[in-house]
Enzyme design. Sequence first.
Site, short mmCIF file in Angstrom:
data_model
loop_
_atom_site.label_atom_id
_atom_site.label_comp_id
_atom_site.label_asym_id
_atom_site.label_seq_id
_atom_site.Cartn_x
_atom_site.Cartn_y
_atom_site.Cartn_z
N PRO A 1 0.88 -1.21 -0.14
CA PRO A 1 -0.01 -0.02 0.01
C PRO A 1 0.87 1.34 0.00
O PRO A 1 0.28 2.26 -0.62
CB PRO A 1 -0.95 0.01 1.30
CG PRO A 1 -0.36 -1.15 2.28
CD PRO A 1 0.78 -2.04 1.17
N GLU B 1 4.49 -14.94 -7.35
CA GLU B 1 5.83 -14.99 -6.76
C GLU B 1 7.08 -14.49 -7.33
O GLU B 1 7.24 -14.58 -8.30
CB GLU B 1 6.09 -16.88 -6.89
CG GLU B 1 6.51 -17.32 -5.44
CD GLU B 1 6.90 -18.73 -5.72
OE1 GLU B 1 8.05 -19.31 -5.01
OE2 GLU B 1 6.21 -19.56 -6.34
N ASP C 1 9.93 -3.47 -8.33
CA ASP C 1 10.82 -4.08 -7.50
C ASP C 1 11.84 -3.18 -6.98
O ASP C 1 12.49 -2.33 -7.74
CB ASP C 1 11.30 -5.41 -8.05
CG ASP C 1 11.64 -6.46 -6.92
OD1 ASP C 1 10.69 -6.90 -6.50
OD2 ASP C 1 12.80 -6.53 -6.84
N SER C 2 11.86 -3.23 -5.75
CA SER C 2 12.94 -2.25 -5.06
C SER C 2 13.35 -2.97 -3.78
O SER C 2 13.29 -3.98 -3.38
CB SER C 2 12.10 -1.05 -4.62
OG SER C 2 10.83 -1.39 -3.97
N GLY D 1 8.08 0.72 5.44
CA GLY D 1 9.46 0.32 5.25
C GLY D 1 10.45 0.74 6.10
O GLY D 1 10.20 0.96 7.31
N TYR D 2 11.50 0.77 5.38
CA TYR D 2 12.70 1.27 6.09
C TYR D 2 12.84 2.91 6.31
O TYR D 2 14.05 3.39 6.67
CB TYR D 2 13.94 0.65 5.21
CG TYR D 2 13.99 -0.88 5.05
CD1 TYR D 2 14.12 -1.48 6.33
CD2 TYR D 2 13.71 -1.64 4.17
CE1 TYR D 2 13.96 -3.06 6.28
CE2 TYR D 2 13.57 -2.82 3.97
CZ TYR D 2 13.61 -3.58 5.13
OH TYR D 2 13.81 -4.89 5.07
N ASP D 3 11.94 3.64 5.74
CA ASP D 3 11.92 4.92 5.62
C ASP D 3 12.63 5.67 7.14
O ASP D 3 13.19 6.59 6.92
CB ASP D 3 10.42 5.45 5.21
CG ASP D 3 10.53 5.29 3.81
OD1 ASP D 3 11.46 5.05 3.20
OD2 ASP D 3 9.23 5.53 3.51
N LYS E 1 9.54 13.32 -0.09
CA LYS E 1 10.28 12.13 -0.63
C LYS E 1 9.81 11.99 -2.25
O LYS E 1 10.70 11.50 -2.71
CB LYS E 1 9.65 10.92 0.27
CG LYS E 1 10.15 9.77 -0.24
CD LYS E 1 9.32 8.38 0.77
CE LYS E 1 10.06 7.17 -0.06
NZ LYS E 1 9.08 5.81 0.54
P1 ITT Z 1 4.99 -5.87 -4.28
O1 ITT Z 1 6.16 -6.91 -4.50
O2 ITT Z 1 3.76 -6.36 -4.22
O3 ITT Z 1 5.36 -4.81 -5.19
P2 ITT Z 1 6.72 -5.82 -1.82
O4 ITT Z 1 6.61 -4.77 -0.66
O5 ITT Z 1 6.73 -7.32 -1.85
O6 ITT Z 1 5.49 -5.39 -2.81
P3 ITT Z 1 9.45 -5.63 -2.86
O7 ITT Z 1 9.54 -7.18 -3.31
O8 ITT Z 1 9.72 -4.73 -4.27
O9 ITT Z 1 7.96 -5.23 -2.96
O10 ITT Z 1 10.06 -5.14 -1.87
C1 ITT Z 1 10.84 -3.99 -1.53
C2 ITT Z 1 10.83 -3.76 -0.06
O11 ITT Z 1 11.95 -2.99 0.08
C3 ITT Z 1 9.77 -3.26 0.55
O12 ITT Z 1 8.59 -4.04 1.13
C4 ITT Z 1 10.21 -2.34 1.51
O13 ITT Z 1 10.55 -3.08 2.59
C5 ITT Z 1 11.66 -1.94 1.01
N1 ITT Z 1 11.26 -0.66 0.23
C6 ITT Z 1 11.45 -0.36 -1.01
N2 ITT Z 1 11.29 0.96 -1.25
C7 ITT Z 1 10.95 1.64 -0.17
C8 ITT Z 1 10.54 2.87 0.25
O14 ITT Z 1 10.43 3.75 -0.68
N3 ITT Z 1 10.42 3.20 1.60
C9 ITT Z 1 10.77 2.00 2.56
N4 ITT Z 1 11.05 0.98 2.16
C10 ITT Z 1 11.37 0.60 0.95
#
Ligand code: ITT
Length: 210
Positions: free
Chosen positions: A11, A41, A70-71, A153-155, A175
Site C-alpha cells: 500500500p 511469486e 521491484d525495489s 518500510g525502512y523509511d 520524498k
Molecule cells: P510488491 O512485490 O507487491 O510490489 P513488496 O513490498 O513485496 O510489494 P518488493 O518485493 O519490491 O515489494 O520489496 C521491496 C521492499 O523494500 C519493501 O517491502 C520495503 O520493505 C523496502 N522498500 C522499497 N522501497 C521503499 C521505500 O520507498 N521506503 C521504504 N521501504 C522501501
Amino acid sequence: MRQLLIATRNPGKVREIKDILQDISYEIKSLDDIGYKENVEETGKSYEENAILKAKTIGKETNLLTIGEDSGLEIDMLEGWPAIHSARHTLGTDDDKIDKILEKLSSVPREKRTARYKSVIALYDPVSHKVQTFDGSCEGYITEKRIGKNGFGYDPIFWSKDLGKTFGQAEDREKNRISHRARALLKLKKILNTKVSIENHFGGVMNSDE
Ligand code: ITT
C-alpha cells in the site's frame, strides 16, 4: 481515459505511485481497485527480472497496460544486503526487519553506514506484448535508531543525502520529488506523456518479449 494498472500489493508503493503519476492522462488503478486477488511469486534474481515478472503476469491476465515495481535497500557494509530480499529477509513485521538491520550494523560508525534505495519499474503493454524498464536510486545512510514516522518500510532508518533528514521525517511531497521510485517513474512518465499513440510508440522503442 486509458487505464494504467499498478501491479503491487504494497500500500505504501500504491500511495506513492498514484501521487507521482497524478498528472498523467491515464486513469490509475490498483489491484484492489480492480479486485485482482492473485499473488505473483518473486522468483527473479534481480530487481529487473522481478519487476518484469509482476508486470507481465498481471498485465497478461488483466489485459491492461501494467506497471510492476521491484525495489530494495542496499547497505554497503553488508555487501549490498538485503537488496532484492528487502521485503522478506526476516520473518515478521517491518519493525522486525528494521531491528535486524540495526543489530547487524550496531558496531558500524556513522560514516560507514552508507546505503541506497533502488527501484526498477517495468511497463508491460498487452497489445504489443512489449516490456520496457526504468530505474532509479537515491543515496543515504542507515541511522542508529528510528527517526520519524512517515513513509513506510525502512523509511525511519534511511537518512537521505538529498533531503538532509530521514524519509521517516519527510513529507510525502518531499520524498516523492527525489526518491528512487520517483526517479524511475519520471523516466516512465516521459514515455507515457508522448503524443504518439501508446501502441505505436511501444512498437518503436520497447523490447519485444515474445
Ligand atoms: P510488491 O512485490 O507487491 O510490489 P513488496 O513490498 O513485496 O510489494 P518488493 O518485493 O519490491 O515489494 O520489496 C521491496 C521492499 O523494500 C519493501 O517491502 C520495503 O520493505 C523496502 N522498500 C522499497 N522501497 C521503499 C521505500 O520507498 N521506503 C521504504 N521501504 C522501501
